[in-house]
Write a protein that holds these residues in place. Structure first.
Motif, mmCIF file in Angstrom:
data_model
loop_
_atom_site.group_PDB
_atom_site.id
_atom_site.type_symbol
_atom_site.label_atom_id
_atom_site.label_comp_id
_atom_site.label_asym_id
_atom_site.label_seq_id
_atom_site.Cartn_x
_atom_site.Cartn_y
_atom_site.Cartn_z
ATOM 1 N N ILE A 1 0.872 -1.170 0.000
ATOM 2 C CA ILE A 1 0.000 0.000 0.000
ATOM 3 C C ILE A 1 0.913 1.224 0.000
ATOM 4 O O ILE A 1 1.525 1.561 1.015
ATOM 5 N N ASP A 2 1.028 1.867 -1.154
ATOM 6 C CA ASP A 2 1.930 3.017 -1.297
ATOM 7 C C ASP A 2 1.606 4.106 -0.282
ATOM 8 O O ASP A 2 0.458 4.486 -0.104
ATOM 9 N N GLY A 3 2.634 4.581 0.368
ATOM 10 C CA GLY A 3 2.502 5.684 1.311
ATOM 11 C C GLY A 3 2.111 5.272 2.717
ATOM 12 O O GLY A 3 2.137 6.095 3.623
ATOM 13 N N ALA A 4 1.734 4.023 2.915
ATOM 14 C CA ALA A 4 1.281 3.583 4.237
ATOM 15 C C ALA A 4 2.439 3.037 5.062
ATOM 16 O O ALA A 4 3.362 2.436 4.532
ATOM 17 N N ASP B 1 -8.832 5.006 6.385
ATOM 18 C CA ASP B 1 -9.602 4.375 5.316
ATOM 19 C C ASP B 1 -8.873 4.316 3.974
ATOM 20 O O ASP B 1 -9.039 3.352 3.227
ATOM 21 N N ASP B 2 -8.071 5.331 3.676
ATOM 22 C CA ASP B 2 -7.347 5.317 2.399
ATOM 23 C C ASP B 2 -6.424 4.111 2.286
ATOM 24 O O ASP B 2 -6.085 3.677 1.183
ATOM 25 N N PRO C 1 -8.127 -0.719 0.676
ATOM 26 C CA PRO C 1 -7.430 -1.609 -0.255
ATOM 27 C C PRO C 1 -6.736 -2.772 0.454
ATOM 28 O O PRO C 1 -6.606 -3.857 -0.106
ATOM 29 N N ALA C 2 -6.319 -2.567 1.706
ATOM 30 C CA ALA C 2 -5.649 -3.636 2.448
ATOM 31 C C ALA C 2 -6.601 -4.777 2.768
ATOM 32 O O ALA C 2 -6.173 -5.912 2.968
ATOM 33 N N VAL C 3 -7.890 -4.513 2.787
ATOM 34 C CA VAL C 3 -8.893 -5.559 3.022
ATOM 35 C C VAL C 3 -9.447 -6.082 1.692
ATOM 36 O O VAL C 3 -9.614 -7.282 1.511
ATOM 37 N N GLU D 1 -8.182 -6.120 -1.485
ATOM 38 C CA GLU D 1 -7.281 -6.902 -2.348
ATOM 39 C C GLU D 1 -7.149 -8.349 -1.886
ATOM 40 O O GLU D 1 -7.312 -9.267 -2.690
ATOM 41 N N PRO D 2 -6.864 -8.613 -0.611
ATOM 42 C CA PRO D 2 -6.798 -10.017 -0.180
ATOM 43 C C PRO D 2 -8.145 -10.727 -0.302
ATOM 44 O O PRO D 2 -8.189 -11.915 -0.631
ATOM 45 N N ALA D 3 -9.244 -10.024 -0.064
ATOM 46 C CA ALA D 3 -10.560 -10.647 -0.196
ATOM 47 C C ALA D 3 -10.781 -11.114 -1.635
ATOM 48 O O ALA D 3 -11.263 -12.230 -1.871
ATOM 49 N N ASP D 4 -10.416 -10.291 -2.608
ATOM 50 C CA ASP D 4 -10.536 -10.678 -4.019
ATOM 51 C C ASP D 4 -9.642 -11.869 -4.332
ATOM 52 O O ASP D 4 -10.044 -12.804 -5.029
ATOM 53 N N PHE D 5 -8.417 -11.854 -3.809
ATOM 54 C CA PHE D 5 -7.477 -12.946 -4.045
ATOM 55 C C PHE D 5 -8.031 -14.259 -3.491
ATOM 56 O O PHE D 5 -8.044 -15.278 -4.180
#
Length: 65
Positions: free
Chosen positions: A22-25, A34-35, A39-41, A43-47
């Motif tokens: 996660i860029d910038g995190a 939330d930004d 995505p941290a939740v 992306e893995p859910a989709d995978f």
């Protein structure tokens, strides 16, 4: 996990895999910003929805899930 631990685990993993950055995190941002959390939740859910297959303990007698 720290970045080096994630890279090491990724390199040792077999089969389908993705390394999510996660860029910038920084680590603590993933708890309440939330930004970064979304995505941290997501992306893995989709995978896992694509690649996870239930083990035999989750199958019915007919063999279906």
């Amino acid at each position: 996990m720290t970045s080096w631990m994630s890279v090491e685990a990724y390199q040792q993993a077999h089969g389908p895999k993705e390394l999510l950055r996660i860029d910038g995190a920084v680590h603590n941002d993933l708890y309440d910003k939330d930004d970064y959390v979304v995505p941290a939740v997501a992306e893995p859910a989709d995978f896992f929805a694509t690649y996870a297959v239930p083990g035999p303990e989750h199958r019915t007698l007919s063999g279906s899930v």
